[in-house]
Design a protein around this motif. Structure first.
Motif, PDB file in Angstrom:
ATOM      1  N   LEU A 139       0.817  -1.197   0.000  1.00 35.93           N
ATOM      2  CA  LEU A 139       0.000   0.000   0.000  1.00 35.93           C
ATOM      3  C   LEU A 139       0.858   1.257   0.000  1.00 35.93           C
ATOM      4  O   LEU A 139       1.959   1.284   0.574  1.00 35.93           O
ATOM      5  CB  LEU A 139      -0.932   0.017   1.218  1.00 35.93           C
ATOM      6  N   PHE A 140       0.310   2.304  -0.631  1.00 36.70           N
ATOM      7  CA  PHE A 140       0.975   3.599  -0.708  1.00 36.70           C
ATOM      8  C   PHE A 140      -0.068   4.685  -0.459  1.00 36.70           C
ATOM      9  O   PHE A 140      -1.237   4.544  -0.852  1.00 36.70           O
ATOM     10  CB  PHE A 140       1.617   3.813  -2.081  1.00 36.70           C
ATOM     11  N   SER A 141       0.376   5.765   0.157  1.00 38.36           N
ATOM     12  CA  SER A 141      -0.513   6.910   0.362  1.00 38.36           C
ATOM     13  C   SER A 141      -0.144   8.020  -0.611  1.00 38.36           C
ATOM     14  O   SER A 141       1.024   8.206  -0.949  1.00 38.36           O
ATOM     15  CB  SER A 141      -0.426   7.425   1.805  1.00 38.36           C
ATOM     16  N   VAL A 142      -1.167   8.723  -1.070  1.00 38.01           N
ATOM     17  CA  VAL A 142      -1.003   9.827  -2.005  1.00 38.01           C
ATOM     18  C   VAL A 142      -1.778  11.013  -1.468  1.00 38.01           C
ATOM     19  O   VAL A 142      -2.973  10.896  -1.144  1.00 38.01           O
ATOM     20  CB  VAL A 142      -1.522   9.457  -3.410  1.00 38.01           C
ATOM     21  N   SER A 143      -1.131  12.155  -1.356  1.00 41.28           N
ATOM     22  CA  SER A 143      -1.827  13.378  -0.953  1.00 41.28           C
ATOM     23  C   SER A 143      -2.664  13.896  -2.116  1.00 41.28           C
ATOM     24  O   SER A 143      -2.155  14.101  -3.219  1.00 41.28           O
ATOM     25  CB  SER A 143      -0.821  14.446  -0.515  1.00 41.28           C
ATOM     26  N   ALA A 144      -3.964  14.059  -1.866  1.00 45.71           N
ATOM     27  CA  ALA A 144      -4.883  14.487  -2.931  1.00 45.71           C
ATOM     28  C   ALA A 144      -5.919  15.441  -2.349  1.00 45.71           C
ATOM     29  O   ALA A 144      -7.046  15.045  -2.063  1.00 45.71           O
ATOM     30  CB  ALA A 144      -5.567  13.273  -3.572  1.00 45.71           C
ATOM     31  N   PRO A 145      -5.550  16.708  -2.167  1.00 42.84           N
ATOM     32  CA  PRO A 145      -6.485  17.652  -1.541  1.00 42.84           C
ATOM     33  C   PRO A 145      -7.759  17.862  -2.332  1.00 42.84           C
ATOM     34  O   PRO A 145      -8.768  18.295  -1.776  1.00 42.84           O
ATOM     35  CB  PRO A 145      -5.663  18.949  -1.444  1.00 42.84           C
ATOM     36  N   HIS A 146      -7.775  17.532  -3.629  1.00 48.24           N
ATOM     37  CA  HIS A 146      -8.976  17.730  -4.431  1.00 48.24           C
ATOM     38  C   HIS A 146     -10.095  16.775  -4.033  1.00 48.24           C
ATOM     39  O   HIS A 146     -11.243  16.953  -4.436  1.00 48.24           O
ATOM     40  CB  HIS A 146      -8.655  17.555  -5.918  1.00 48.24           C
ATOM     41  N   LEU A 147      -9.771  15.744  -3.253  1.00 46.20           N
ATOM     42  CA  LEU A 147     -10.809  14.814  -2.806  1.00 46.20           C
ATOM     43  C   LEU A 147     -11.760  15.436  -1.799  1.00 46.20           C
ATOM     44  O   LEU A 147     -12.830  14.914  -1.542  1.00 46.20           O
ATOM     45  CB  LEU A 147     -10.168  13.586  -2.152  1.00 46.20           C
ATOM     46  N   ARG A 148     -11.385  16.556  -1.233  1.00 44.86           N
ATOM     47  CA  ARG A 148     -12.153  17.085  -0.111  1.00 44.86           C
ATOM     48  C   ARG A 148     -13.565  17.500  -0.481  1.00 44.86           C
ATOM     49  O   ARG A 148     -14.414  17.613   0.379  1.00 44.86           O
ATOM     50  CB  ARG A 148     -11.396  18.268   0.515  1.00 44.86           C
ATOM     51  N   GLU A 149     -13.828  17.761  -1.741  1.00 47.33           N
ATOM     52  CA  GLU A 149     -15.180  18.127  -2.163  1.00 47.33           C
ATOM     53  C   GLU A 149     -15.849  17.024  -2.974  1.00 47.33           C
ATOM     54  O   GLU A 149     -16.712  17.283  -3.799  1.00 47.33           O
ATOM     55  CB  GLU A 149     -15.142  19.427  -2.982  1.00 47.33           C
ATOM     56  N   ASN A 150     -15.419  15.759  -2.757  1.00 43.35           N
ATOM     57  CA  ASN A 150     -15.994  14.625  -3.476  1.00 43.35           C
ATOM     58  C   ASN A 150     -15.831  14.757  -4.991  1.00 43.35           C
ATOM     59  O   ASN A 150     -16.667  14.278  -5.761  1.00 43.35           O
ATOM     60  CB  ASN A 150     -17.485  14.463  -3.149  1.00 43.35           C
ATOM     61  N   TYR A 151     -14.799  15.449  -5.403  1.00 46.05           N
ATOM     62  CA  TYR A 151     -14.570  15.612  -6.833  1.00 46.05           C
ATOM     63  C   TYR A 151     -13.082  15.502  -7.083  1.00 46.05           C
ATOM     64  O   TYR A 151     -12.297  16.142  -6.376  1.00 46.05           O
ATOM     65  CB  TYR A 151     -15.086  16.973  -7.321  1.00 46.05           C
ATOM     66  N   PRO A 152     -12.664  14.688  -8.056  1.00 44.27           N
ATOM     67  CA  PRO A 152     -13.463  13.895  -8.992  1.00 44.27           C
ATOM     68  C   PRO A 152     -14.067  12.655  -8.327  1.00 44.27           C
ATOM     69  O   PRO A 152     -13.706  12.333  -7.188  1.00 44.27           O
ATOM     70  CB  PRO A 152     -12.453  13.501 -10.058  1.00 44.27           C
ATOM     71  N   PRO A 153     -14.930  11.948  -9.019  1.00 46.99           N
ATOM     72  CA  PRO A 153     -15.670  10.852  -8.391  1.00 46.99           C
ATOM     73  C   PRO A 153     -14.855   9.563  -8.283  1.00 46.99           C
ATOM     74  O   PRO A 153     -15.160   8.551  -8.912  1.00 46.99           O
ATOM     75  CB  PRO A 153     -16.869  10.674  -9.331  1.00 46.99           C
ATOM     76  N   ILE A 154     -13.811   9.591  -7.499  1.00 46.26           N
ATOM     77  CA  ILE A 154     -12.998   8.394  -7.274  1.00 46.26           C
ATOM     78  C   ILE A 154     -13.710   7.516  -6.250  1.00 46.26           C
ATOM     79  O   ILE A 154     -14.231   7.997  -5.254  1.00 46.26           O
ATOM     80  CB  ILE A 154     -11.595   8.776  -6.782  1.00 46.26           C
ATOM     81  N   ILE A 191      -5.377   9.400  -0.464  1.00 47.61           N
ATOM     82  CA  ILE A 191      -5.792   8.199  -1.174  1.00 47.61           C
ATOM     83  C   ILE A 191      -4.805   7.086  -0.846  1.00 47.61           C
ATOM     84  O   ILE A 191      -3.595   7.303  -0.850  1.00 47.61           O
ATOM     85  CB  ILE A 191      -5.814   8.429  -2.695  1.00 47.61           C
ATOM     86  N   ILE A 192      -5.334   5.912  -0.543  1.00 52.79           N
ATOM     87  CA  ILE A 192      -4.488   4.740  -0.312  1.00 52.79           C
ATOM     88  C   ILE A 192      -4.588   3.850  -1.544  1.00 52.79           C
ATOM     89  O   ILE A 192      -5.682   3.450  -1.947  1.00 52.79           O
ATOM     90  CB  ILE A 192      -4.918   3.971   0.945  1.00 52.79           C
ATOM     91  N   ILE A 193      -3.441   3.568  -2.157  1.00 53.80           N
ATOM     92  CA  ILE A 193      -3.366   2.808  -3.400  1.00 53.80           C
ATOM     93  C   ILE A 193      -2.666   1.483  -3.131  1.00 53.80           C
ATOM     94  O   ILE A 193      -1.674   1.418  -2.391  1.00 53.80           O
ATOM     95  CB  ILE A 193      -2.602   3.611  -4.469  1.00 53.80           C
ATOM     96  N   ARG A 194      -3.185   0.435  -3.751  1.00 54.31           N
ATOM     97  CA  ARG A 194      -2.527  -0.864  -3.672  1.00 54.31           C
ATOM     98  C   ARG A 194      -1.883  -1.181  -5.014  1.00 54.31           C
ATOM     99  O   ARG A 194      -2.550  -1.190  -6.055  1.00 54.31           O
ATOM    100  CB  ARG A 194      -3.520  -1.965  -3.307  1.00 54.31           C
TER     101      ARG A 194
END
Length: 816
Positions: A139-154, A191-194
Motif C-alpha cells: 500500500l501507498f498513500s497519495v496526498s490528494a487535496p482535491h478529494l475534499r469536495e468529493n470531486y473527482p468521483p474516485i 488516497i491509499i493505493i494498492r
C-alpha cells in the motif's frame, strides 16, 4: 474578494510535455493482481447440465440484442474509448425502460471517465505504508487535496495507472503499473493505493508518479445485464405481468390472495410501534400486486422494521428464501449484524464480492461469510441455495445472477428437469420461486438501475408470469428519498432524473400518492388506522430527536407528519436549559456570523475562519473548558454533563471540516466528531453544530451546478437538520442563506421562536407562518400564551443574566 481571486482557481495547470500521459500508456503495463476470478460457468455446472448452460448463454445474447434493437445503445466504453454516446433518450415507458437506463448508464460512465481523465495527477509522491510481515498487500498513500469536495468521483476499487517519472532526465520509466484504490480518506485528502508490483525493489526508482484514474466498469456492467434481463421480461409478458407490476404498478393490476392471516401472535421485537407492525404484517401477508414501499424518515426505525420482517417471514413461511439488500456494503453489514443476533450461519449468509478487502469486514461478521485463499468467495452452490436469508449489497447481488442462482435461471432448470423425466404421470413441480421475498433497505441511496440488479435476481422465468401469487416474488423497498440519494456525475443524467431513486419514482405514481393514506393526504386527517391492503407504510414516530429539532424537517419535508417519541431523557434534556438559549426548553438556535469565506491555496475548497472560531467557542463552552475570552463560558454551577464524543459538527466543505478538526485537536478535543454531510448521513449525536461556510454570492451558481455546499441542496439540508438528538445549533450567514427557500424558512422559524441571534437579516419576517408545524403549535400551547418569547435577557434561577445576545454579538465579524 476580487473577481480575479474568485476565478483563478478555474485556470488550468501547466504541465510539462514529458509529464503528460499519452493515455492510454504506450509502454508496457504491469497489470494489477486481481482476486481470483469466479468461473461462473464452472460454478453453475454443479447443478446445471452443460447443454442448459449453453441455452442460458444464448438467452443472454438474445436479451442483449433485444435491448438494443430499436436504439443505438453504446456499450460500456473502455478506458481508452473517446466515443461519446448520443444524448437522445427514449421515454420512461415499459418497452423502452431498459434502453433508456442503459443509455443513461453509458452517459454516466462517460461523464465519470471524462472527470477522471481531467483530474490526472502529475508528479506526485507515493509514500509506502509499513505493513505487517507476510501481509499480501503493498500500500501507498497519495496526498490528494482535491478529494475534499468529493470531486473527482474516485471510488473504492477504481483503477489507477501509475507512470514513474525520472525527473533528473525529464523522462519516465519504460513501464507503467496498474493499481487499485484501496481506501479513501477524504477529510484528510489522502488516497491509499494498492500496487503489489511496486513491492519489488528493482521497480522502485524516484517514487514520483503520474496518476491516471479509470472508473471501475463492474457497476455499469452489472446494471446493464440486469436491465437486459428485465427488458426481456417486459417484452415477453403482457401489461399485467410481473415486471410491469414491479416497475409500473397501477390500480388496475390485481392483487394476489393473501398467503397468511394478518394476525402475528408473537413479535420478536416487542418495542415495535403500530406503523412498524403494520408494515411487517403487510409484507408477510404478501397480497400486494405492487411493490410494498416503506417511507422512513430519520430516526423512525426503517432497518428495525426490515429485520423484524425477516424474522416473521422465517417463522410463518418455513419454505421461503429471502434476499435482503442494502444500498452499500456498510448497510448490508448492519443488516447482517442485526439479523445475526438470532440467525445461525446455516440460515444467514453475507455475500461479498471477492474484490472487497478482507479487512473492511468486521471480524464479528466473518462467520456469516465465506472466503477462500484470503478472498471472499461463493460457497458451493448447494450450500448457497440452502441459506434461508442472503444479505448483500445491491451491486453484489449481481454475483447471484451471474452464478445462475436467480429465480429465472432456477425456473428454467426446473422446466428442463421436468421435461426430461421419462416416468409417466409425474406431477409437476410446485409453482414456487426460490427467492420468495426481496427486501431492499436504504433504497433511496441507490439509482433505479442499481435496484434493478436484485430485481433481476428475483424476477421469475417468463412461464411463471401468469401464475398465482405463490409464484410471485414479494418485493419491499424501504428508504427515505428526502435524504441524500445516488450521486450522479453527468449533468445530462441528472437532468433526466438519474438521481431519482426507484423508491421516489414509485411513490409519485397514482397508486401510491393518490391513496387516502399517503403521507400527504393522511397529514390532513391524521389518526385513522391504515389497512394492510395499502401497498405502502409511512413511518411517523421519531425516536431520535427533541420535538423542537423535529419541527422544521417535519413540516418542510414530511408533510407535517412526524411525531416526537424520543425517550424522556431526550425530550427533557438538561441541554434545553443551556443559558445561551434565548428561549428556554427550545434546544434550537441559529447564530448569525458574517465573517468572509476564504479559498485554500490550492483553490480546491473553501473555509470560513470566523465560523471555525465560533464553532470552537461553542464547543469549549458546552464542555465547560476555561478558555480565555470564550463568549460561551459558563460558571461552574451551570456546566452541563457533556463530553466531547457527544458533539458532532457538520460542514459541507471539507476544508472547513479539516480546519475545525485542527482547531479542536489543538485544545485536546479530537474526540468531537467532525465531518461533511455525506459522512454523517445515518449518524446521530446529542449535540450537532452545522457550519454553513458561505458568505459571498459569487460562487453560489457554481455550487448549484456542481451540487455542492448546502444552499439550494434540499436533501443535504435535510440530512444536516435531522442528525441532532438534544441540541441543534446552526452557524451561518443568514443574508446569504435566505436566497434558498428552505433556508429562508429555517431563518423564519428561528426568529419566530426567538432562537436567532445575529445581525438583522433584511427580508426575513420573524412572524412568518409559511411553515407552521403541528409540533410547533403543540409546543406553543404547552408553553402558555407568552412562554415562547423572550425579548430581553433570560434570567436563570440565580439571576446571573447570561444571554447569547450580550456576549456573542462582538464575535460575529471576523477581525482577521
Amino acid at each position: 474578494m476580487g473577481d480575479s481571486h474568485m476565478l483563478d482557481h478555474l485556470a488550468p495547470t501547466y504541465v510539462p510535455v514529458w509529464q503528460r500521459p499519452p493515455g492510454p500508456f504506450s509502454e508496457q503495463i504491469i497489470p494489477f493482481s486481481p482476486p481470483p476470478a469466479i468461473d461462473f460457468r464452472l460454478y453453475a455446472s454443479s447443478i446445471y447440465p452443460i447443454p442448459l448452460l449453453d441455452y442460458l448463454d444464448g438467452l443472454d445474447n438474445k436479451h442483449r440484442a433485444l435491448s438494443a434493437k430499436d436504439w443505438n445503445v453504446s456499450n460500456v466504453s473502455s478506458p481508452s474509448s473517446s466515443s461519446r454516446p448520443s444524448t437522445e433518450l427514449p421515454p420512461l415507458l415499459p418497452h423502452t425502460y431498459a434502453t433508456r437506463w442503459i443509455k443513461l448508464m453509458s452517459m454516466e460512465y462517460t461523464a465519470r471517465l471524462n472527470a477522471l481523465v481531467s483530474s490526472t495527477m502529475y508528479g506526485v509522491s507515493l509514500i509506502p505504508i509499513p505493513m505487517p510481515p507476510n501481509h499480501p498487500a503493498t500500500l501507498f498513500s497519495v496526498s490528494a487535496p482535491h478529494l475534499r469536495e468529493n470531486y473527482p468521483p474516485i471510488s473504492l476499487n477504481d483503477t489507477v495507472w501509475l507512470r514513474q517519472l525520472r525527473p533528473w532526465e525529464q523522462s519516465f520509466q519504460g513501464i507503467a503499473f496498474e493499481a487499485r484504490v484501496h481506501d479513501l480518506r477524504r477529510v484528510g485528502g489522502m488516497i491509499i493505493i494498492r500496487c503489489d508490483a511496486l513491492s519489488q525493489p528493482y521497480m522502485w526508482e524516484s517514487g514520483v508518479f503520474n496518476l491516471h484514474w479509470v472508473p471501475q466498469e463492474r457497476q455499469f456492467k452489472a446494471c446493464r445485464e440486469a436491465l437486459e434481463c428485465i427488458h426481456a421480461r417486459i417484452c415477453e409478458e403482457n401489461d399485467t405481468g410481473i415486471a410491469h407490476r414491479v416497475l409500473f404498478p397501477n390500480k388496475d393490476h390485481p392483487n394476489g390472495p393473501p398467503i397468511l392471516a394478518t394476525s402475528i401472535p408473537h413479535w420478536i421485537d416487542i418495542e415495535l410501534n403500530e406503523e412498524q407492525k403494520l408494515a411487517v404484517r403487510s409484507i408477510v401477508t404478501g397480497g400486494h400486486g405492487a411493490p410494498y414501499l416503506i417511507s422512513g424518515p430519520p430516526g423512525t426505525g426503517k432497518t428495525k422494521t426490515i429485520v423484524e420482517t425477516v424474522f416473521q417471514i422465517l417463522e410463518h413461511h418455513p419454505n421461503e428464501h429471502i434476499l435482503v439488500c442494502g444500498a452499500s456494503n456498510s448497510a448490508a453489514d448492519t443488516l447482517t449484524d442485526r439479523l445475526g443476533q438470532r440467525l445461525a450461519p446455516d440460515v444467514l449468509f453475507r455475500l461479498n464480492d471477492p474484490s472487497r478487502p478482507m479487512d473492511e469486514v468486521r471480524v464479528a461478521l466473518h462467520k456469516w461469510c465465506h472466503s477462500e485463499n484470503g478472498y471472499w468467495a461463493l460457497p458451493p452452490v448447494r450450500h448457497l441455495l440452502s441459506k434461508r436469508v442472503i444479505v448483500t449489497s445491491c451491486l453484489d447481488a449481481s454475483l447471484l445472477f451471474s452464478a445462475r442462482c436467480s429465480n429465472a435461471a432456477l425456473g428454467i432448470l426446473e422446466d428442463h428437469t421436468q421435461a426430461h423425466l421419462q416416468a409417466p404421470n409425474v406431477p409437476p413441480f410446485p409453482e414456487r420461486l426460490h427467492f420468495g421475498y426481496l427486501l431492499v433497505d436504504e433504497a433511496a441511496q441507490s439509482s433505479e438501475a442499481e435496484i434493478c440488479i436484485p430485481l433481476s435476481v428475483v424476477l421469475p422465468h417468463i412461464t411463471y408470469s401468469s401464475l398465482a401469487s405463490a409464484a410471485r416474488p414479494h418485493i419491499t423497498i424501504c428508504g427515505d428519498w428526502k435524504q441524500l440519494g445516488p450521486r450522479i456525475e453527468g449533468e445530462v443524467c441528472r437532468n433526466n432524473d438519474m438521481d431519482v431513486s426507484l423508491l421516489e419514482r414509485l411513490f409519485d405514481l397514482n397508486i401510491y400518492k393518490d391513496n387516502p393514506y399517503s403521507r400527504e393526504r393522511s397529514a390532513r386527517t391524521p389518526g385513522s388506522p391504515q389497512p394492510t391492503s395499502t401497498p405502502f407504510c409511512n413511518l411517523v414516530k421519531n425516536y431520535r430527536s427533541h420535538p423542537a429539532i423535529l419541527m422544521l424537517p417535519s413540516t418542510l419535508f414530511y408533510n407535517d407528519t412526524l411525531q416526537a417519541f424520543a425517550p424522556q431523557s431526550t425530550q427533557n434534556t438538561p441541554l434545553s436549559k443551556w443559558p445561551f438559549l434565548k428561549t428556554p426548553d427550545f434546544p434550537f438556535v441559529f447564530i448569525g456570523v458574517t465573517s468572509p469565506e476564504k479559498w485554500t491555496d490550492e483553490h480546491l475548497s473553501i473555509y470560513n475562519p470566523g465560523e471555525v472560531g465560533m464553532v470552537t467557542q461553542i464547543i469549549t463552552g458546552l464542555l465547560g473548558l476555561d478558555i480565555p475570552n470564550n463568549a460561551f463560558h459558563l460558571p461552574a454551577q451551570h456546566r452541563l454533563q457533556l463530553s466531547a464524543p457527544d458533539i458532532s459538527v457538520i460542514s459541507p466543505f471539507r476544508e472547513q471540516v479539516a480546519r475545525i478538526r485542527q482547531a479542536l485537536r489543538s485544545i485536546g478535543l479530537g474526540a468531537v466528531d467532525v465531518g461533511d454531510v455525506e459522512s454523517l448521513q445515518g449518524a446521530e449525536n446529542r449535540v450537532v453544530i452545522i457550519s454553513t461556510v458561505r458568505s459571498s454570492w459569487q460562487s453560489l451558481a457554481e455550487d448549484h451546478r456542481l451540487h455542492r455546499g448546502i444552499i439550494h441542496e434540499a436533501k443535504r439540508f435535510n440530512v444536516a437538520l435531522t442528525r441532532a438528538k438534544e441540541l441543534s445549533i446552526i452557524v451561518g450567514n443568514g443574508s446569504i442563506l435566505k436566497v434558498d427557500p428552505w433556508w429562508k424558512q429555517a431563518l423564519c422559524f428561528a426568529m419566530r421562536n426567538n432562537a436567532y441571534e445575529g445581525p438583522p437579516i433584511e427580508g426575513i419576517d420573524s412572524l412568518s407562518i409559511d411553515v407552521f408545524s403541528r409540533l410547533e403549535e403543540k409546543w406553543r400551547k404547552s408553553r402558555g400564551p407568552n412562554g415562547h418569547l423572550s425579548n430581553g435577557t433570560q434570567e436563570d434561577d440565580e439571576g446571573t443574566g447570561l444571554t447569547v445576545g450580550s456576549v456573542v454579538r462582538e464575535t460575529l465579524i471576523d477581525k482577521d
